[in-house]
Design an enzyme around this catalytic site. Structure first.
Site, short mmCIF file in Angstrom:
data_model
loop_
_atom_site.label_atom_id
_atom_site.label_comp_id
_atom_site.label_asym_id
_atom_site.label_seq_id
_atom_site.Cartn_x
_atom_site.Cartn_y
_atom_site.Cartn_z
N HIS A 1 0.83 -1.21 0.00
CA HIS A 1 0.00 0.00 0.00
C HIS A 1 0.86 1.26 0.00
CE1 HIS A 1 -4.02 1.79 1.65
NE2 HIS A 1 -3.35 2.70 0.96
N HIS B 1 1.40 5.26 -2.10
CA HIS B 1 0.91 6.28 -3.02
C HIS B 1 2.13 7.06 -3.51
CE1 HIS B 1 -3.38 5.96 -1.58
NE2 HIS B 1 -2.78 5.60 -0.46
N PHE B 2 2.68 6.64 -4.63
CA PHE B 2 3.89 7.31 -5.13
C PHE B 2 3.56 8.52 -6.01
CE2 PHE B 2 7.20 3.63 -4.48
CZ PHE B 2 7.19 3.90 -3.12
N ASN C 1 -5.21 6.25 -6.86
CA ASN C 1 -5.83 7.58 -6.71
C ASN C 1 -4.91 8.66 -7.27
OD1 ASN C 1 -4.03 7.21 -4.54
ND2 ASN C 1 -5.16 8.60 -3.21
N LYS D 1 -8.83 -1.58 -6.12
CA LYS D 1 -9.04 -0.83 -4.89
C LYS D 1 -10.43 -0.23 -4.92
CE LYS D 1 -7.85 1.61 -1.15
NZ LYS D 1 -6.76 2.54 -0.96
N HIS E 1 -10.84 0.48 1.23
CA HIS E 1 -10.67 1.56 2.21
C HIS E 1 -11.99 1.70 2.95
CE1 HIS E 1 -9.06 5.70 3.41
NE2 HIS E 1 -10.27 5.62 3.95
N HIS F 1 -5.48 -0.69 6.13
CA HIS F 1 -5.19 0.17 7.29
C HIS F 1 -6.25 0.14 8.40
CE1 HIS F 1 -7.68 2.75 4.82
NE2 HIS F 1 -6.71 3.08 4.02
N ASP G 1 0.95 2.51 3.74
CA ASP G 1 0.06 3.57 3.26
C ASP G 1 0.86 4.87 3.08
OD1 ASP G 1 -2.12 4.94 2.34
OD2 ASP G 1 -3.22 4.95 4.22
N HIS H 1 2.78 14.17 1.62
CA HIS H 1 2.37 15.55 1.33
C HIS H 1 3.51 16.45 1.80
CE1 HIS H 1 -1.73 14.38 0.35
NE2 HIS H 1 -1.76 13.64 1.45
#
Ligand code: DOR
Ligand code: ZN
Length: 409
Positions: free
Chosen positions: A53, A55-56, A87, A134, A165, A210, A276, A280
């Protein structure tokens, strides 16, 4: 190439010769008599981590991360395989968006990777491309729900897997202005209800992403779903002095929930540890109300857990099962074990080398970590398919060497 050292094999640390050919483990032997030069490894040799899990942010938000920086950060943390979430901007929902992402990631990743797709009208074509899907659960109108259900049925019929999720917006309260307020905004019940609602969906392998609460975990276990937990829910709670940097969905919970997660981890109830990793930038996270939710963690996950092992807080076998063996099986790939026929994906660590996590030493574009000041055991060498990515703490991996894993059954 032949390595000789103490390695984690069949649940135990054993002195072995590990023969590697064409990126795969060719043999694991107690004795070796031959003329190939043997490379002595002083560190403990473990299976490299597989993070299901991340988010690159590539494509869409490459100011926060791209697949090169993300995969490099992973390598520094002993993770040589990731599964990246869909996403993106644009969202990965159609063959065209998938193919463009794949092409770009192939040029940038220095580790192997799988890619999730969302489930939309084009799910029939997406099934050809990936075995991973997902679903973000939120209250939806009945028509939307029908599309989902048909899509979900199609995925399962073709042997695909779905990660959910689980937060039900119907149970949300007013947003608060600090971490306890954020916990209350997206309360325990929203997680429990969302997990329980999975029972109404078509039959098939369901993984709950998660899980953050004791009740959510109990629900998922009693329903027979597979269970994923993040390092931030294991190591942090709502009382952390993190402000917006601790804002994440699902939220950091109470200390009681945190303790319950650890207890079930020790009991062996958790299937997957996944970061996860949701980077940011620092500027965005300083104002609590405006801060986007998400915490970076791909580089610190395995090192934090290995430090817990060195402290006697969790067994090495539980960590490896949840960070390598089970994720490897989930991806339908020969990864996650030091065994003949498996990819030579290895991380080599010295448990006596305890470091304090410091943002200066991390490699994500995020540039910060909620785990600063925590102790960790970072790898000395990291190998992916027989190639050193990290050698004596130096990165020597090549951009674009990572291979796509379809994860199809
Ligand atoms: O906190 C979160 N951030 N939770 C998610 O599910 C998405 C993620 C992100 O992409 O930033
Ligand atoms: Zn996520």
């Amino acid at each position: 190439m032949i390595l000789y050292g103490t390695a984690y094999i069949d649940g135990e640390l054993k002195k072995r010769y590990i023969g590697i050919e064409d990126g795969k483990i060719d043999f694991v032997k107690k004795h070796y008599k031959g003329d190939v030069e043997v490379k002595q490894i002083d560190e403990i040799i473990l299976p490299a981590g597989i993070d299901l899990h991340v988010h690159f942010r590539d494509p869409g938000s490459t100011d926060k991360e791209d697949f090169y920086t993300g995969s490099k950060a992973a390598a520094f943390g002993g993770v040589t395989t990731v599964a990246d979430m869909p996403n993106n901007h644009p969202p990965i929902l159609t063959p065209d968006t998938f193919d463009k992402k794949l092409q770009m990631v192939e040029e940038r990743s220095c580790i192997d990777f799988a890619l999730y797709s969302l489930i939309g009208d084009d799910v029939g074509s997406m099934i050809e491309k990936t075995g991973l899907f997902k679903v973000y659960l939120s209250s939806s109108t009945s028509t939307e729900k029908k599309i989902h259900e048909d899509g979900i049925r199609k995925v399962y019929k073709n042997g695909g897997k779905i990660a959910f999720h689980c937060e039900d917006e119907d149970y949300f309260n007013k947003p608060g202005t600090d971490l306890p307020g954020y916990n209350n905004y997206r309360p325990v019940e929203s997680e429990v209800q969302a997990i329980s609602s999975l029972n109404e969906l078509p039959e098939g392998p369901k993984r709950v992403c998660h899980i953050s609460t004791k009740k959510g975990l109990q629900e998922a276990l009693s329903d027979g779903f597979s269970v994923e937990v993040t390092p931030h829910h294991l190591f942090l709670n709502e009382e952390a002095f993190l402000g917006g940097f601790g804002k994440v969905n699902p939220p950091l919970r109470t200390q009681n929930d945190q303790i319950a997660l650890w207890e079930s981890y020790e009991r062996g109830d958790i299937d997957f540890l996944a970061s996860d990793h949701a980077p940011h930038l620092e500027d965005e996270k300083t104002d609590f109300i405006d801060a986007p939710p998400g915490i970076p963690g791909v580089e610190t996950m395995y090192p934090l857990l290995l430090h817990s092992v060195s402290m006697g807080n969790i067994s090495l076998s539980t960590v490896i099962e949840t960070i390598a063996e089970k994720p490897g099986r989930y991806l339908n790939t020969k990864k996650g074990k030091i065994e003949e026929g498996y990819d030579a994906d290895l991380t080599m660590v010295d448990f006596r080398k305890i470091e304090t996590i410091d943002r200066e030493n991390l490699h994500s574009k995020a540039g910060w970590s909620p785990f600063e000041g925590f102790n960790a055991v970072f790898p000395v060498h990291v190998m992916s398919r027989g190639e050193f990515l990290i050698k004596d703490n130096e990165f020597i991996g090549d951009k674009g060497r990572g291979k796509f894993i379809s994860a199809k059954a």
